[in-house]
Design an enzyme around this catalytic site. Structure first.
Site, PDB file in Angstrom:
ATOM      1  NE  ARG A 118      35.122  82.704  27.557  1.00 17.46           N
ATOM      2  CZ  ARG A 118      34.711  82.844  26.308  1.00 17.46           C
ATOM      3  NH1 ARG A 118      34.037  83.916  25.921  1.00 17.46           N
ATOM      4  NH2 ARG A 118      34.972  81.914  25.411  1.00 17.46           N
ATOM      5  CB  THR A 151      32.635  89.202  20.250  1.00 18.52           C
ATOM      6  OG1 THR A 151      32.445  87.804  20.355  1.00 18.52           O
ATOM      7  CG2 THR A 151      33.422  89.692  21.445  1.00 18.52           C
TER       8      THR A 151
END
Ligand code: GLY
Length: 567
Positions: free
Chosen positions: A103, A378
């Site tokens: 991330r 995404t």
């Protein structure tokens, strides 16, 4: 037979009660691609093919994951990326599981009030568009780490397909051109230089997109690995791009970035083992809360799409998303009470006031008032190799094309992941999600995510690889897909095709796809006190089922261009 008034009344009552019990929906029977040995399912046919080619050449699931992650950055730029981040959950053929957190992080120069004006109010769209919205990317470091630990083929072999796709080009799909054409003005506004995505007139399906700058970036990554992105020419171009506007990422940020190995969250559900992503994703915690809370109800008997099933899912989701807003954030910076939130004792108490006949208004669960502003992009891919290793990866730039900033000379888009932080307590982000101190901006902290790459085991063996894009709807889409297979006896493809519903506590609204809720069920839900809103596609689940005979069923989501390729 003559219908007397009494028999007519009895028939009506019988019909009504039958409908109440049998108000389930049926999903037409269909199966996905069946493979004997290995399978890749992802958002773009070219990238699925790249992954399958790697598996055929003797690569393992992690090799294929690296190649697919990079190929998506070329052919599915709306979400595939090297300028973003993501999560990978894996299970080795022998049963050992793990997770990698790549991330993005808040830049060293960030601070908790960076998107607020002098009065403490959010300033426009700075966390969403342009250079200040960018978090320090993690994708390339993540792929390097996956390859260092598990790779079997040379790194160069995994990157070369992306060099080739970028240099030789590939045909744009209908969906791709619609995304590109809709953002021409924004691309031009945010970028101070010409980008290959902006042209005179509309893009048309079938046109070939060539990305020379991106091909050169991938050559540097191919030749220099991590340093091909976080140092040298790519880093210089990246930092020049930051300086050309109000970006704050520096070389110190690029040097400091490291992805992190994490222990996946594991829980039982009706004899299956669920393996999912821990914080800084909220996905695993929320999914496990939902599954554990629904386990004591016979939703299989109630049926897919029935009013009782939807009412129960909705009430559980409200409470789970309220917990998400308060308790979840980056565990490296905030003490996240994961164990408590997923414990049976806590969940029994937390769900005790669920009323199966009435909606509990969200305001009674927790204060707040928000509206959903923008849809999301995404992407997820699922891979199983010949040995039975499985990798489930969800990766993102956050919004479609992230911040819309393309690095001049390097040809890749940068994320706008900073918007996944809570920029002010109680103020919703683009998904309508609210947060608090747990998810406030701190330098080097990771922003909370909903991405839920997940694996399911049955009787000690791999059973499912599953995940999806969709921002706040990721968790509920994965939840429903698992229920569809385990509780509603669907094939993997039926489970993916089945229309979806979603509730995220705030706004207090059941969102649903066309066809997810029958007229009769809608009437029942409205009587219980729910508001409902029809919206476009919810999620794009790409999943693999290992069937009892050992064969693989690859299910690509027809809501996009997604494709399963296997053998
Ligand atoms: N950017 C969407 C998520 O991480 O949940």
């Amino acid at each position: 037979m003559r219908m007397t008034a009494r028999t007519l009344l009895l028939s009506c009552l019988l019909l009504f009660s039958t409908c109440k019990v049998n108000d389930r929906l049926t999903v037409p029977f269909t199966e996905g691609l069946i493979g004997e040995k290995a399978m890749v399912v992802c958002a773009h046919p070219e990238a699925s093919q790249v992954g399958a080619d790697i598996l055929r050449a003797g690569g393992n699931a992690w090799d294929a994951a690296v190649a697919v992650q990079f190929a998506l950055a070329v052919v599915y730029q709306v979400a595939g990326n090297i300028g973003g981040g993501g999560f990978a959950v894996y299970r080795e053929a022998g049963g050992q599981s793990g997770a990698l957190d790549f991330r993005e992080k808040a830049p060293l120069g960030s601070d908790k009030d960076m998107y607020l004006d002098d009065e403490g109010n959010p300033t426009g769209r700075l966390s969403l568009e342009g250079h200040l919205a960018v978090g320090v990317p993690g994708s390339v470091d993540g792929m390097v780490k996956l390859h260092e630990k598990f790779g079997s083929l040379p790194w160069k072999n995994l990157v070369q397909p992306s060099v080739d796709l970028a240099r030789k080009g590939f045909a744009l799909t209908e969906q791709a051109v619609s995304g590109m054409n809709g953002r021409q003005d924004l691309f031009a506004e945010v970028n101070t230089h010409d980008i290959v995505f902006v042209k005179e007139g509309d893009w048309e399906a079938g046109q070939v997109l060539i990305q020379d700058d991106l091909a050169r970036t991938f050559e540097r990554i191919r030749d220099d690995g991590r340093a091909g992105f976080y140092a040298g020419e790519t880093a210089e171009l990246f930092l020049a791009e930051m300086k050309s506007s109000n970006g704050i990422i520096t070389q110190a940020d690029l040097d400091a970035y490291q992805s992190a190995w994490r222990d996946p969250l594991v829980a039982d559900y009706r004899g299956h083992k669920i393996i999912s992503m821990p914080p800084p994703s909220s996905g695993g915690v929320a999914l496990i809360q939902l599954l554990k809370a629904i386990e004591s109800y016979p939703v299989g008997d109630w049926g897919y799409g029935s009013s009782r099933t939807i009412q129960l899912m909705t009430e559980l989701e409200k409470r789970v998303y309220a917990d998400r807003a308060t308790y979840l954030g980056d565990p490296d910076h905030y003490q996240v009470p994961t164990k408590m939130l997923t414990s049976s004792v806590y969940l029994k108490d937390r769900m005790a006031n669920v009323d199966l006949k009435h909606s509990t208004p969200s305001q009674e669960i927790k204060e707040g008032s928000v509206e959903i502003v923008e849809s999301v992009e995404t992407t997820h891919f699922s891979i199983v190799d010949e040995e039975g290793n499985a990798v489930s990866v969800t990766t993102t730039l956050n919004s479609g094309y992230g911040s819309k900033v393309m690095v001049k000379g390097a040809g890749f888009f940068l994320n706008n992941e900073m918007d996944d932080f809570s920029i002010k307590a109680g103020v919703p982000n683009q998904f309508g999600l609210v947060g608090a101190a747990a998810n406030a901006i701190v330098p080097e902290k990771r922003m909370l995510s909903s991405m839920t790459p997940t694996l399911v085991e049955k009787e000690g063996k791999l059973h499912m690889v599953v995940g999806t894009p969709g921002g706040s709807t990721i968790i509920t889409s994965v939840f429903q897909t698992i229920l569809n297979v385990i509780d509603h006896d669907m094939t993997m493809q039926q489970a993916v095709n089945a229309k979806r519903v979603h509730h995220q506590w705030l706004p207090d609204l059941i969102l649903h796809e066309e066809g997810a809720i029958s007229g009769q069920v809608e009437e029942s839900l409205r009587k219980m006190g729910h508001d409902l809103q029809n919206r476009g596609a919810i999620g794009r689940v790409d999943a693999i089922l290992v069937r009892d005979d050992g064969r693989l069923e690859g299910a690509a989501d027809g809501r996009g261009d997604d494709k399963a390729v296997g053998f």
